[in-house]
Design a protein around this motif. Structure first.
Motif, PDB file in Angstrom:
ATOM      1  N   LEU A  61      48.624  53.323  43.929  1.00 55.77           N
ATOM      2  CA  LEU A  61      48.811  54.598  44.592  1.00 55.77           C
ATOM      3  C   LEU A  61      48.262  55.788  43.745  1.00 55.77           C
ATOM      4  CD1 LEU A  61      52.531  54.215  46.376  1.00 55.77           C
ATOM      5  CD2 LEU A  61      50.013  53.780  47.031  1.00 55.77           C
ATOM      6  N   ALA A  62      48.026  55.449  42.465  1.00 58.62           N
ATOM      7  CA  ALA A  62      47.587  56.458  41.634  1.00 58.62           C
ATOM      8  C   ALA A  62      46.350  55.750  40.627  1.00 58.62           C
ATOM      9  CB  ALA A  62      48.554  57.151  40.907  1.00 58.62           C
ATOM     10  N   PRO A  63      45.385  55.333  41.439  1.00 52.55           N
ATOM     11  CA  PRO A  63      44.344  54.517  40.442  1.00 52.55           C
ATOM     12  C   PRO A  63      43.733  55.173  39.187  1.00 52.55           C
ATOM     13  CG  PRO A  63      43.488  55.171  42.540  1.00 52.55           C
ATOM     14  CD  PRO A  63      44.804  55.430  42.591  1.00 52.55           C
ATOM     15  N   ALA A  64      43.647  56.669  39.209  1.00 54.53           N
ATOM     16  CA  ALA A  64      43.089  57.346  38.039  1.00 54.53           C
ATOM     17  C   ALA A  64      44.129  57.279  36.953  1.00 54.53           C
ATOM     18  CB  ALA A  64      43.042  58.770  38.484  1.00 54.53           C
ATOM     19  N   GLN A  65      45.179  56.721  37.182  1.00 49.91           N
ATOM     20  CA  GLN A  65      46.296  56.678  35.902  1.00 49.91           C
ATOM     21  C   GLN A  65      46.756  55.283  35.563  1.00 49.91           C
ATOM     22  OE1 GLN A  65      48.115  59.290  34.863  1.00 49.91           O
ATOM     23  NE2 GLN A  65      46.792  60.457  36.166  1.00 49.91           N
ATOM     24  N   SER A  66      45.998  54.267  36.269  1.00 59.70           N
ATOM     25  CA  SER A  66      45.876  52.796  35.769  1.00 59.70           C
ATOM     26  C   SER A  66      44.901  52.642  34.626  1.00 59.70           C
ATOM     27  CB  SER A  66      45.087  51.915  36.961  1.00 59.70           C
ATOM     28  OG  SER A  66      45.980  52.304  38.121  1.00 59.70           O
ATOM     29  N   LEU A  67      45.178  51.688  33.979  1.00 59.20           N
ATOM     30  CA  LEU A  67      44.622  51.597  32.639  1.00 59.20           C
ATOM     31  C   LEU A  67      43.680  50.135  32.883  1.00 59.20           C
ATOM     32  CD1 LEU A  67      46.644  51.665  29.559  1.00 59.20           C
ATOM     33  CD2 LEU A  67      45.153  53.336  30.398  1.00 59.20           C
ATOM     34  N   LEU A  68      43.850  49.464  34.170  1.00 61.20           N
ATOM     35  CA  LEU A  68      42.987  48.485  34.732  1.00 61.20           C
ATOM     36  C   LEU A  68      42.351  49.073  35.904  1.00 61.20           C
ATOM     37  CD1 LEU A  68      45.000  45.058  34.159  1.00 61.20           C
ATOM     38  CD2 LEU A  68      42.819  45.612  33.012  1.00 61.20           C
ATOM     39  N   PRO A  69      40.889  48.702  35.994  1.00 61.05           N
ATOM     40  CA  PRO A  69      40.173  49.587  37.021  1.00 61.05           C
ATOM     41  C   PRO A  69      40.651  48.499  38.510  1.00 61.05           C
ATOM     42  CG  PRO A  69      38.867  48.027  35.914  1.00 61.05           C
ATOM     43  CD  PRO A  69      40.087  48.147  35.340  1.00 61.05           C
ATOM     44  N   ALA A  70      41.093  47.441  38.556  1.00 61.23           N
ATOM     45  CA  ALA A  70      41.534  46.575  39.668  1.00 61.23           C
ATOM     46  C   ALA A  70      42.629  45.588  39.071  1.00 61.23           C
ATOM     47  CB  ALA A  70      40.529  45.900  40.160  1.00 61.23           C
ATOM     48  N   GLU A  71      43.387  44.977  40.045  1.00 55.15           N
ATOM     49  CA  GLU A  71      44.388  43.845  39.750  1.00 55.15           C
ATOM     50  C   GLU A  71      43.532  42.734  39.416  1.00 55.15           C
ATOM     51  OE1 GLU A  71      46.851  43.217  42.906  1.00 55.15           O
ATOM     52  OE2 GLU A  71      48.252  44.994  42.443  1.00 55.15           O
ATOM     53  N   LEU A  72      44.205  42.020  38.382  1.00 52.56           N
ATOM     54  CA  LEU A  72      43.611  40.719  37.911  1.00 52.56           C
ATOM     55  C   LEU A  72      44.111  39.621  38.733  1.00 52.56           C
ATOM     56  CD1 LEU A  72      44.687  41.062  34.068  1.00 52.56           C
ATOM     57  CD2 LEU A  72      42.520  41.592  35.027  1.00 52.56           C
ATOM     58  N   SER A  73      43.401  38.597  39.225  1.00 52.93           N
ATOM     59  CA  SER A  73      43.648  37.584  39.755  1.00 52.93           C
ATOM     60  C   SER A  73      43.672  36.115  38.692  1.00 52.93           C
ATOM     61  CB  SER A  73      42.928  37.292  41.144  1.00 52.93           C
ATOM     62  OG  SER A  73      41.432  37.300  40.648  1.00 52.93           O
ATOM     63  N   GLU A  74      43.256  35.136  39.516  1.00 55.27           N
ATOM     64  CA  GLU A  74      43.369  33.899  38.890  1.00 55.27           C
ATOM     65  C   GLU A  74      42.305  33.903  37.762  1.00 55.27           C
ATOM     66  OE1 GLU A  74      41.173  30.617  41.192  1.00 55.27           O
ATOM     67  OE2 GLU A  74      42.078  32.036  42.613  1.00 55.27           O
ATOM     68  N   SER A  75      42.377  33.143  36.803  1.00 48.32           N
ATOM     69  CA  SER A  75      41.527  32.915  35.869  1.00 48.32           C
ATOM     70  C   SER A  75      40.605  31.654  36.083  1.00 48.32           C
ATOM     71  CB  SER A  75      42.369  32.329  34.565  1.00 48.32           C
ATOM     72  OG  SER A  75      41.382  31.810  33.480  1.00 48.32           O
ATOM     73  N   VAL A  76      39.310  31.863  36.050  1.00 47.23           N
ATOM     74  CA  VAL A  76      38.291  31.239  36.285  1.00 47.23           C
ATOM     75  C   VAL A  76      37.641  30.656  34.869  1.00 47.23           C
ATOM     76  CG1 VAL A  76      36.025  31.125  37.624  1.00 47.23           C
ATOM     77  CG2 VAL A  76      37.893  32.199  38.318  1.00 47.23           C
ATOM     78  N   GLN A  77      37.159  29.248  34.988  1.00 50.33           N
ATOM     79  CA  GLN A  77      36.722  28.856  33.741  1.00 50.33           C
ATOM     80  C   GLN A  77      35.176  28.599  34.243  1.00 50.33           C
ATOM     81  OE1 GLN A  77      38.103  28.069  30.896  1.00 50.33           O
ATOM     82  NE2 GLN A  77      35.947  27.628  30.110  1.00 50.33           N
ATOM     83  N   ALA A  78      34.232  29.378  33.347  1.00 50.61           N
ATOM     84  CA  ALA A  78      32.912  29.305  33.512  1.00 50.61           C
ATOM     85  C   ALA A  78      32.324  27.966  32.899  1.00 50.61           C
ATOM     86  CB  ALA A  78      32.307  30.560  33.046  1.00 50.61           C
ATOM     87  N   SER A  79      31.365  27.382  33.464  1.00 52.46           N
ATOM     88  CA  SER A  79      30.690  26.231  32.818  1.00 52.46           C
ATOM     89  C   SER A  79      29.792  26.872  31.587  1.00 52.46           C
ATOM     90  CB  SER A  79      29.788  25.512  33.672  1.00 52.46           C
ATOM     91  OG  SER A  79      28.993  25.991  34.250  1.00 52.46           O
ATOM     92  N   ALA A  80      29.525  25.945  30.891  1.00 49.47           N
ATOM     93  CA  ALA A  80      28.432  26.412  29.777  1.00 49.47           C
ATOM     94  C   ALA A  80      27.084  26.422  30.278  1.00 49.47           C
ATOM     95  CB  ALA A  80      28.485  25.109  28.636  1.00 49.47           C
ATOM     96  N   LYS A  81      26.807  26.043  31.302  1.00 51.65           N
ATOM     97  CA  LYS A  81      25.465  26.225  32.012  1.00 51.65           C
ATOM     98  C   LYS A  81      25.435  27.640  32.397  1.00 51.65           C
ATOM     99  CE  LYS A  81      24.351  21.669  33.284  1.00 51.65           C
ATOM    100  NZ  LYS A  81      24.160  20.829  34.455  1.00 51.65           N
TER     101      LYS A  81
END
Length: 92
Positions: A61-81
């Protein structure tokens, strides 16, 4: 090493590297210190508790006061490629 709210209050730069979570008091101290001018860099990793970070650092409700720009969601593992350096010719 144990970090206290007083330690955070003296910091010019705060680095969080794959920190699973912090107490409410420490998240509050970080928020207050950043608002007073300290730098903050967060390097999120697989052990981070996304729900805890969202509750502490996202204010929808006050995004300018947030320290994160958006909510975090699930962790994703990126492949080496998917990672690595891009050849220079792709940038020209």
């Amino acid at each position: 090493m144990t970090v206290t709210a007083a330690d955070i209050g003296l910091a010019d730069v705060i680095l969080l590297a794959d920190v699973p979570g912090l107490s409410e008091a420490l998240f509050t101290a970080i928020s207050e210190r950043v608002r007073r001018g300290a730098g903050l860099a967060m390097f999120l990793g697989p052990t981070v508790d996304a729900e805890l970070y969202n509750r502490a650092l996202v204010q929808p409700l006050a995004p300018a006061q947030s320290l994160l720009p958006a909510e975090l969601s699930e962790s994703v593992q990126a492949s080496a490629k998917q990672g690595g350096l891009s050849p220079w010719k792709q940038w020209n």
